[in-house]
Design a protein around this motif. Structure first.
Motif, PDB file in Angstrom:
ATOM      1  N   ARG A  73      -5.459  57.624  21.411  1.00  0.00           N
ATOM      2  CA  ARG A  73      -4.450  56.842  22.140  1.00  0.00           C
ATOM      3  C   ARG A  73      -5.037  55.519  22.634  1.00  0.00           C
ATOM      4  O   ARG A  73      -4.388  54.480  22.552  1.00  0.00           O
ATOM      5  N   ARG A  74      -6.281  55.546  23.136  1.00  0.00           N
ATOM      6  CA  ARG A  74      -6.926  54.305  23.603  1.00  0.00           C
ATOM      7  C   ARG A  74      -7.137  53.346  22.434  1.00  0.00           C
ATOM      8  O   ARG A  74      -6.902  52.143  22.557  1.00  0.00           O
ATOM      9  N   GLN A  75      -7.555  53.882  21.291  1.00  0.00           N
ATOM     10  CA  GLN A  75      -7.775  53.054  20.111  1.00  0.00           C
ATOM     11  C   GLN A  75      -6.459  52.430  19.640  1.00  0.00           C
ATOM     12  O   GLN A  75      -6.408  51.244  19.320  1.00  0.00           O
ATOM     13  N   TYR A  76      -5.403  53.229  19.624  1.00  0.00           N
ATOM     14  CA  TYR A  76      -4.092  52.723  19.214  1.00  0.00           C
ATOM     15  C   TYR A  76      -3.620  51.630  20.172  1.00  0.00           C
ATOM     16  O   TYR A  76      -3.116  50.589  19.751  1.00  0.00           O
ATOM     17  N   ALA A  77      -3.808  51.839  21.479  1.00  0.00           N
ATOM     18  CA  ALA A  77      -3.409  50.847  22.479  1.00  0.00           C
ATOM     19  C   ALA A  77      -4.184  49.546  22.270  1.00  0.00           C
ATOM     20  O   ALA A  77      -3.617  48.448  22.382  1.00  0.00           O
ATOM     21  N   GLN A  78      -5.466  49.657  21.958  1.00  0.00           N
ATOM     22  CA  GLN A  78      -6.280  48.466  21.711  1.00  0.00           C
ATOM     23  C   GLN A  78      -5.787  47.720  20.477  1.00  0.00           C
ATOM     24  O   GLN A  78      -5.703  46.496  20.480  1.00  0.00           O
ATOM     25  N   GLU A  79      -5.430  48.452  19.428  1.00  0.00           N
ATOM     26  CA  GLU A  79      -4.909  47.816  18.215  1.00  0.00           C
ATOM     27  C   GLU A  79      -3.606  47.082  18.509  1.00  0.00           C
ATOM     28  O   GLU A  79      -3.401  45.955  18.037  1.00  0.00           O
ATOM     29  N   ILE A  80      -2.725  47.692  19.286  1.00  0.00           N
ATOM     30  CA  ILE A  80      -1.453  47.053  19.654  1.00  0.00           C
ATOM     31  C   ILE A  80      -1.709  45.800  20.480  1.00  0.00           C
ATOM     32  O   ILE A  80      -1.090  44.752  20.260  1.00  0.00           O
ATOM     33  N   ARG A  81      -2.651  45.893  21.433  1.00  0.00           N
ATOM     34  CA  ARG A  81      -3.007  44.749  22.268  1.00  0.00           C
ATOM     35  C   ARG A  81      -3.505  43.586  21.407  1.00  0.00           C
ATOM     36  O   ARG A  81      -3.091  42.437  21.586  1.00  0.00           O
TER      37      ARG A  81
END
Length: 107
Positions: A73-81
């Motif tokens: 989830r943190r990795q996905y959030a970073q990609e979206i950011r």
């Protein structure tokens, strides 16, 4: 008879607690910050106390699986950011706002 944790993924793959929109991420984060189950339901009144206890128990019994999910989830959030920053360059927006203000002051 053992009860299953009240954790269900939504259509986006986010695991929610009970029949709420509160995510597993949220409950685990607040718990790790030192909140008790009672404090968690005070912060998120849509949760049921039994569901919070069951979620915490699941986390404590399966820490590596939950941590793997949280890392995803943190990795996905970073990609979206990063995607959003690439699409909406903050400096470019700031420059346009200053230019607009300068145009309005010139009138």
């Amino acid at each position: 008879m053992a009860e299953l944790a009240p954790l269900l993924p939504n259509e986006d793959g986010v695991i929610l607690v009970g029949k709420t929109r509160v995510s597993l991420d949220t409950v685990v984060t607040v718990f790790n910050q030192g909140a008790t189950a009672e404090e968690i339901i005070y912060r998120y009144p849509s949760l049921k106390l039994a569901d919070v206890y069951a979620t915490i128990a699941f986390y404590l019994k399966h820490p590596s699986e939950v941590e793997a999910y949280l890392q995803q989830r943190r990795q996905y959030a970073q990609e979206i950011r990063e995607m959003n920053q690439a699409r909406f360059d903050p400096q470019s927006i700031r420059d346009r706002l200053f230019a607009r203000r300068a145009d309005q002051e010139a009138c």
